[in-house]
Design a protein around this motif. Structure first.
Motif, PDB file in Angstrom:
ATOM      1  N   THR A  34       0.797  -1.226   0.000  1.00  0.00           N
ATOM      2  CA  THR A  34       0.000   0.000   0.000  1.00  0.00           C
ATOM      3  C   THR A  34       0.830   1.277   0.000  1.00  0.00           C
ATOM      4  O   THR A  34       0.287   2.364   0.172  1.00  0.00           O
ATOM      5  N   LYS A  35       2.132   1.162  -0.177  1.00  0.00           N
ATOM      6  CA  LYS A  35       2.981   2.367  -0.181  1.00  0.00           C
ATOM      7  C   LYS A  35       2.464   3.367  -1.219  1.00  0.00           C
ATOM      8  O   LYS A  35       2.043   2.966  -2.315  1.00  0.00           O
ATOM      9  N   ASN A  36       2.504   4.635  -0.833  1.00  0.00           N
ATOM     10  CA  ASN A  36       2.000   5.707  -1.708  1.00  0.00           C
ATOM     11  C   ASN A  36       0.520   5.620  -2.046  1.00  0.00           C
ATOM     12  O   ASN A  36       0.052   6.288  -2.962  1.00  0.00           O
ATOM     13  N   MET A 201       6.109  -9.716  -7.467  1.00  0.00           N
ATOM     14  CA  MET A 201       5.384  -8.453  -7.389  1.00  0.00           C
ATOM     15  C   MET A 201       4.401  -8.425  -8.562  1.00  0.00           C
ATOM     16  O   MET A 201       4.207  -9.423  -9.236  1.00  0.00           O
ATOM     17  N   THR A 202       3.780  -7.272  -8.802  1.00  0.00           N
ATOM     18  CA  THR A 202       2.723  -7.212  -9.818  1.00  0.00           C
ATOM     19  C   THR A 202       3.110  -7.866 -11.150  1.00  0.00           C
ATOM     20  O   THR A 202       2.348  -8.662 -11.691  1.00  0.00           O
ATOM     21  N   HIS A 203       4.275  -7.558 -11.667  1.00  0.00           N
ATOM     22  CA  HIS A 203       4.567  -8.042 -13.021  1.00  0.00           C
ATOM     23  C   HIS A 203       5.133  -9.467 -13.036  1.00  0.00           C
ATOM     24  O   HIS A 203       5.280 -10.047 -14.111  1.00  0.00           O
ATOM     25  N   GLY A 219       1.236  -4.718  -5.231  1.00  0.00           N
ATOM     26  CA  GLY A 219       0.677  -3.386  -5.044  1.00  0.00           C
ATOM     27  C   GLY A 219      -0.139  -2.923  -6.236  1.00  0.00           C
ATOM     28  O   GLY A 219      -1.369  -2.835  -6.195  1.00  0.00           O
ATOM     29  N   THR A 220       0.547  -2.637  -7.329  1.00  0.00           N
ATOM     30  CA  THR A 220      -0.079  -2.022  -8.498  1.00  0.00           C
ATOM     31  C   THR A 220      -1.295  -2.794  -9.015  1.00  0.00           C
ATOM     32  O   THR A 220      -2.306  -2.192  -9.382  1.00  0.00           O
ATOM     33  N   ALA A 221      -1.219  -4.097  -9.054  1.00  0.00           N
ATOM     34  CA  ALA A 221      -2.331  -4.890  -9.586  1.00  0.00           C
ATOM     35  C   ALA A 221      -3.588  -4.754  -8.735  1.00  0.00           C
ATOM     36  O   ALA A 221      -4.698  -4.989  -9.202  1.00  0.00           O
TER      37      ALA A 221
END
Ligand SMILES: *Cc1c(COP(=O)(O)O)cnc(C)c1O
Length: 228
Positions: A34-36, A201-203, A219-221
């Motif tokens: 959840t950073k940023n 991570m996401t990718h 995160g991003t996903a």
């Protein structure tokens, strides 16, 4: 959106876990990074079922934890400076980024002060990326042995951040990490139960899972791109 994103990440995790050797086991833990992102977005994810939050900065986590009236686990996934250890130990259920004996020692000391046994992972810098933290392979065994001996640390496993490469180039690195993890499980660390391998991570989380990760940090996903 967050709710739907989380659901599809979960589905992808389950699917990837089915597509791997049974010996790796079926379980994969999701850390929602959840950073940023805002406390509002965090609440949304938690209310949709996220149980572990990943943050990479102590200061940011501290501010958010004060505002977030939700019962979740917190993982520190970013580099930890020794002057922030005191706060980190009060805030985080797990510190995934231990990469030196000096840092481990500082965490142990602060944990002792507050009567806590701190769960930790040792972060490995497998390909010696200078831009990244993590212990180099040749220094891993002495660090594991040292952490194993520290009374207020509970060593649970290894963490790895893959370099930003296309899928087929990262897979061998994840496989190498899995081999390293299994070797660590068999090594003589009398006070530790090595059971967690945090990578993906996401990718690349689906690749990491098929290679044997049992913790992924996404995160991003879930939350979309971060605004800096
Ligand atoms: C930011 C971060 C993640 C999540 O990255 P995404 O690409 O947004 O999924 C995972 N692990 C670490 C260590 C991070 O700093």
């Amino acid at each position: 959106m967050i709710k739907e994103n989380l659901a599809s990440v979960r589905e992808n995790i389950v699917r990837a876990a089915k597509n791997r050797p049974a010996a790796f086991g079926p379980d994969v833990t999701l850390v929602a990074v959840t950073k940023n992102h805002t406390v509002e977005e965090m609440r949304e994810a938690i209310d949709a079922g996220a149980t572990i939050i990943g943050e990479n900065r102590v200061q940011e986590a501290m501010q958010k934890k004060a505002l977030l009236e939700r019962n979740v686990k917190w993982h520190l996934i970013g580099h930890l400076q020794t002057n922030k250890v005191k706060h980190a130990v009060t805030l985080f259920d797990m510190i995934e980024s231990v990469d030196s004996e000096k840092l481990a020692c500082a965490i142990n000391k602060e944990a002792e002060k507050i009567g806590k046994i701190q769960d930790v992972l040792v972060q490995v810098n497998l390909v010696k990326e200078e831009s990244k933290t993590g212990v180099y392979l040749e220094d891993l065994d002495p660090l594991l042995k040292a952490v194993d001996q520290m009374e207020h640390l509970n060593l649970r496993g290894l963490m790895f951040i893959a370099p930003n490469l296309e899928a087929e180039k990262v897979r061998p690195l994840f496989e190498k990490m899995r081999a390293l993890f299994e070797r660590t499980q068999k090594s003589c660390l009398p006070n530790s139960k090595i059971e967690l391998l945090s990578m993906g991570m996401t990718h690349d989380y689906e690749i990491a899972i098929t290679a044997g990760a049992n913790v992924v940090r996404v995160g991003t996903a879930i939350f979309g791109p971060r605004q800096y």
